[in-house]
Design a protein around this motif. Structure first.
Motif, PDB file in Angstrom:
ATOM      1  N   LYS A 182       0.835  -1.206   0.000  1.00 30.58           N
ATOM      2  CA  LYS A 182       0.000   0.000   0.000  1.00 30.58           C
ATOM      3  C   LYS A 182       0.867   1.254   0.000  1.00 30.58           C
ATOM      4  O   LYS A 182       0.597   2.211  -0.736  1.00 30.58           O
ATOM      5  CB  LYS A 182      -0.920  -0.007   1.220  1.00 30.58           C
ATOM      6  CG  LYS A 182      -1.816   1.222   1.322  1.00 30.58           C
ATOM      7  CD  LYS A 182      -2.690   1.154   2.572  1.00 30.58           C
ATOM      8  CE  LYS A 182      -3.558   2.405   2.701  1.00 30.58           C
ATOM      9  NZ  LYS A 182      -4.402   2.371   3.935  1.00 30.58           N
ATOM     10  N   GLU A 183       1.913   1.266   0.811  1.00 29.02           N
ATOM     11  CA  GLU A 183       2.785   2.432   0.880  1.00 29.02           C
ATOM     12  C   GLU A 183       3.601   2.566  -0.398  1.00 29.02           C
ATOM     13  O   GLU A 183       3.790   3.671  -0.911  1.00 29.02           O
ATOM     14  CB  GLU A 183       3.714   2.339   2.088  1.00 29.02           C
ATOM     15  CG  GLU A 183       4.622   3.551   2.245  1.00 29.02           C
ATOM     16  CD  GLU A 183       5.370   3.556   3.571  1.00 29.02           C
ATOM     17  OE1 GLU A 183       6.360   4.311   3.692  1.00 29.02           O
ATOM     18  OE2 GLU A 183       4.965   2.817   4.485  1.00 29.02           O
ATOM     19  N   ALA A 184       4.100   1.443  -0.914  1.00 30.01           N
ATOM     20  CA  ALA A 184       4.859   1.479  -2.168  1.00 30.01           C
ATOM     21  C   ALA A 184       4.002   2.031  -3.299  1.00 30.01           C
ATOM     22  O   ALA A 184       4.498   2.762  -4.173  1.00 30.01           O
ATOM     23  CB  ALA A 184       5.365   0.081  -2.525  1.00 30.01           C
ATOM     24  N   THR A 185       2.706   1.709  -3.270  1.00 32.28           N
ATOM     25  CA  THR A 185       1.798   2.209  -4.298  1.00 32.28           C
ATOM     26  C   THR A 185       1.634   3.722  -4.201  1.00 32.28           C
ATOM     27  O   THR A 185       1.522   4.414  -5.223  1.00 32.28           O
ATOM     28  CB  THR A 185       0.426   1.524  -4.181  1.00 32.28           C
ATOM     29  OG1 THR A 185       0.596   0.105  -4.330  1.00 32.28           O
ATOM     30  CG2 THR A 185      -0.535   2.026  -5.246  1.00 32.28           C
ATOM     31  N   VAL A 186       1.633   4.248  -2.973  1.00 31.65           N
ATOM     32  CA  VAL A 186       1.577   5.704  -2.791  1.00 31.65           C
ATOM     33  C   VAL A 186       2.786   6.355  -3.460  1.00 31.65           C
ATOM     34  O   VAL A 186       2.657   7.329  -4.207  1.00 31.65           O
ATOM     35  CB  VAL A 186       1.536   6.076  -1.290  1.00 31.65           C
ATOM     36  CG1 VAL A 186       1.710   7.588  -1.116  1.00 31.65           C
ATOM     37  CG2 VAL A 186       0.227   5.631  -0.663  1.00 31.65           C
ATOM     38  N   TYR A 187       3.965   5.824  -3.197  1.00 30.67           N
ATOM     39  CA  TYR A 187       5.182   6.375  -3.793  1.00 30.67           C
ATOM     40  C   TYR A 187       5.149   6.248  -5.315  1.00 30.67           C
ATOM     41  O   TYR A 187       5.579   7.155  -6.040  1.00 30.67           O
ATOM     42  CB  TYR A 187       6.413   5.645  -3.252  1.00 30.67           C
ATOM     43  CG  TYR A 187       6.597   5.760  -1.762  1.00 30.67           C
ATOM     44  CD1 TYR A 187       6.163   6.884  -1.059  1.00 30.67           C
ATOM     45  CD2 TYR A 187       7.206   4.738  -1.031  1.00 30.67           C
ATOM     46  CE1 TYR A 187       6.330   6.985   0.323  1.00 30.67           C
ATOM     47  CE2 TYR A 187       7.386   4.834   0.343  1.00 30.67           C
ATOM     48  CZ  TYR A 187       6.941   5.953   1.010  1.00 30.67           C
ATOM     49  OH  TYR A 187       7.114   6.051   2.363  1.00 30.67           O
ATOM     50  N   THR A 188       4.630   5.115  -5.780  1.00 27.18           N
ATOM     51  CA  THR A 188       4.534   4.898  -7.232  1.00 27.18           C
ATOM     52  C   THR A 188       3.588   5.903  -7.866  1.00 27.18           C
ATOM     53  O   THR A 188       3.872   6.464  -8.938  1.00 27.18           O
ATOM     54  CB  THR A 188       4.042   3.467  -7.517  1.00 27.18           C
ATOM     55  OG1 THR A 188       4.978   2.526  -6.972  1.00 27.18           O
ATOM     56  CG2 THR A 188       3.911   3.223  -9.020  1.00 27.18           C
ATOM     57  N   ASP A 189       2.448   6.149  -7.216  1.00 31.64           N
ATOM     58  CA  ASP A 189       1.488   7.132  -7.730  1.00 31.64           C
ATOM     59  C   ASP A 189       2.132   8.512  -7.852  1.00 31.64           C
ATOM     60  O   ASP A 189       1.972   9.197  -8.876  1.00 31.64           O
ATOM     61  CB  ASP A 189       0.270   7.215  -6.809  1.00 31.64           C
ATOM     62  CG  ASP A 189      -0.591   5.960  -6.848  1.00 31.64           C
ATOM     63  OD1 ASP A 189      -0.434   5.166  -7.797  1.00 31.64           O
ATOM     64  OD2 ASP A 189      -1.401   5.775  -5.915  1.00 31.64           O
ATOM     65  N   ILE A 190       2.847   8.926  -6.822  1.00 29.76           N
ATOM     66  CA  ILE A 190       3.497  10.240  -6.826  1.00 29.76           C
ATOM     67  C   ILE A 190       4.566  10.301  -7.911  1.00 29.76           C
ATOM     68  O   ILE A 190       4.693  11.308  -8.621  1.00 29.76           O
ATOM     69  CB  ILE A 190       4.121  10.540  -5.450  1.00 29.76           C
ATOM     70  CG1 ILE A 190       3.036  10.588  -4.372  1.00 29.76           C
ATOM     71  CG2 ILE A 190       4.895  11.853  -5.488  1.00 29.76           C
ATOM     72  CD1 ILE A 190       2.005  11.670  -4.570  1.00 29.76           C
ATOM     73  N   PHE A 191       5.321   9.218  -8.059  1.00 29.64           N
ATOM     74  CA  PHE A 191       6.362   9.182  -9.085  1.00 29.64           C
ATOM     75  C   PHE A 191       5.764   9.401 -10.469  1.00 29.64           C
ATOM     76  O   PHE A 191       6.264  10.227 -11.252  1.00 29.64           O
ATOM     77  CB  PHE A 191       7.100   7.843  -9.045  1.00 29.64           C
ATOM     78  CG  PHE A 191       8.080   7.651 -10.174  1.00 29.64           C
ATOM     79  CD1 PHE A 191       9.361   8.169 -10.091  1.00 29.64           C
ATOM     80  CD2 PHE A 191       7.717   6.951 -11.317  1.00 29.64           C
ATOM     81  CE1 PHE A 191      10.268   8.003 -11.134  1.00 29.64           C
ATOM     82  CE2 PHE A 191       8.614   6.779 -12.364  1.00 29.64           C
ATOM     83  CZ  PHE A 191       9.893   7.306 -12.277  1.00 29.64           C
ATOM     84  N   PHE A 192       4.704   8.680 -10.789  1.00 26.96           N
ATOM     85  CA  PHE A 192       4.121   8.792 -12.125  1.00 26.96           C
ATOM     86  C   PHE A 192       3.345  10.095 -12.321  1.00 26.96           C
ATOM     87  O   PHE A 192       3.173  10.553 -13.446  1.00 26.96           O
ATOM     88  CB  PHE A 192       3.236   7.578 -12.429  1.00 26.96           C
ATOM     89  CG  PHE A 192       4.020   6.357 -12.824  1.00 26.96           C
ATOM     90  CD1 PHE A 192       4.630   6.284 -14.067  1.00 26.96           C
ATOM     91  CD2 PHE A 192       4.183   5.299 -11.955  1.00 26.96           C
ATOM     92  CE1 PHE A 192       5.366   5.180 -14.432  1.00 26.96           C
ATOM     93  CE2 PHE A 192       4.915   4.183 -12.301  1.00 26.96           C
ATOM     94  CZ  PHE A 192       5.520   4.128 -13.549  1.00 26.96           C
ATOM     95  N   GLN A 193       2.905  10.707 -11.239  1.00 27.09           N
ATOM     96  CA  GLN A 193       2.218  11.990 -11.346  1.00 27.09           C
ATOM     97  C   GLN A 193       3.180  13.162 -11.507  1.00 27.09           C
ATOM     98  O   GLN A 193       2.962  14.052 -12.325  1.00 27.09           O
ATOM     99  CB  GLN A 193       1.343  12.219 -10.106  1.00 27.09           C
ATOM    100  CG  GLN A 193       0.143  11.313  -9.995  1.00 27.09           C
ATOM    101  CD  GLN A 193      -0.534  11.404  -8.636  1.00 27.09           C
ATOM    102  OE1 GLN A 193      -0.238  12.300  -7.829  1.00 27.09           O
ATOM    103  NE2 GLN A 193      -1.424  10.473  -8.340  1.00 27.09           N
ATOM    104  N   LYS A 194       4.263  13.144 -10.727  1.00 26.69           N
ATOM    105  CA  LYS A 194       5.120  14.323 -10.633  1.00 26.69           C
ATOM    106  C   LYS A 194       6.480  14.185 -11.315  1.00 26.69           C
ATOM    107  O   LYS A 194       7.055  15.184 -11.751  1.00 26.69           O
ATOM    108  CB  LYS A 194       5.335  14.687  -9.161  1.00 26.69           C
ATOM    109  CG  LYS A 194       4.060  15.086  -8.432  1.00 26.69           C
ATOM    110  CD  LYS A 194       4.372  15.584  -7.025  1.00 26.69           C
ATOM    111  CE  LYS A 194       3.125  16.073  -6.312  1.00 26.69           C
ATOM    112  NZ  LYS A 194       3.418  16.601  -4.949  1.00 26.69           N
TER     113      LYS A 194
END
Length: 237
Positions: free
Chosen positions: A15-27
């Motif tokens: 779940k936490e890794a997915t948060v980081y992944t989301d931010i990476f692909f967004q920003k």
């Protein structure tokens, strides 16, 4: 195989890794485009559900190279750094993130695995150099990032990723990945050389690989900007 098992640490929940992944692909990723996002997320989910729970099973672990795993770790690191940079994100105010010391473990594993890129013949090794260069760029370590970005392009050339005759030997999906990584690394190398007043390590005259189709990208404006940026890069080489 020993090194592969050593890097299979499970200190961040999916779940936490997915948060980081989301931010990476967004920003981050829109400016440093080296992934098929859909493919990356599928592989990351498989990593958490199949590989980490069975880290001692040879067949499961061998499906991932050390370079691919470390690239995944760098995505988390870059995403986390972007999340915590600047104004605090209220959406995650109550989230229980792992401490920075945990991220240091992942970063140390990346540093260890970086030395193995010389012996790798996969597109993941090129992507690992690119992401490592980007990480050091965000830390203002210009000389290290320059070295990694330069080696990224040279590694691509050594593998023949700039030549159609070589790339066409791969499966279509891998061909697309190679084209994305090649043009992103070469474009960044040219841009950095232009800003620093240096000559690129490699000439565009020796490149005959075509552009990726980007069928997996839904944002038509992004694709238009991407293709035009590569075209502009070609004009200054």
């Amino acid at each position: 195989m020993y090194l592969l098992k050593c890097i299979l640490i499970n200190m961040i929940p999916e779940k936490e890794a997915t948060v980081y992944t989301d931010i990476f692909f967004q920003k981050v990723h829109p400016s440093y485009f080296v992934f098929n996002e859909i493919r990356f997320r599928e592989r990351q989910h498989k990593f958490f559900t199949s590989v980490l729970p069975n880290a001692g099973v040879t067949g499961q672990a061998q499906d991932f190279t050390t370079e691919e795993i470390c690239s995944m770790y760098l995505v988390w690191i870059l995403g986390r750094n972007s999340l915590f940079a600047g104004v605090p994100n209220e959406a995650f105010a109550d989230y229980d993130f792992v401490p920075e010391s945990v991220m240091d473990h992942y970063l140390n594993l990346v540093k260890i695995c970086l030395s193995g890129y010389v012996f790798s013949s996969t597109v993941h090794s090129v992507r690992l150099l690119y992401l490592a260069g980007l990480y050091h760029e965000t830390k203002k370590k210009r000389k290290i990032s320059w070295l990694l970005f330069s080696n990224c392009t040279l590694k691509s050339v050594s593998l023949g990723f700039h030549q159609t005759s070589v790339v066409r030997q791969f499966d279509p999906d891998v061909q697309e990945e190679i084209k994305v990584v090649w043009w992103s690394s070469f474009r960044l190398q040219v841009n950095n050389c232009a800003m620093l007043g240096k000559l690129p390590n490699f000439s565009l005259h020796e490149v005959d690989i075509g552009l990726p189709k980007l069928d997996f990208v839904e944002d038509e404006l992004f694709k238009e900007v991407y293709f035009k940026s590569v075209h502009m890069m070609k004009q200054i080489t």
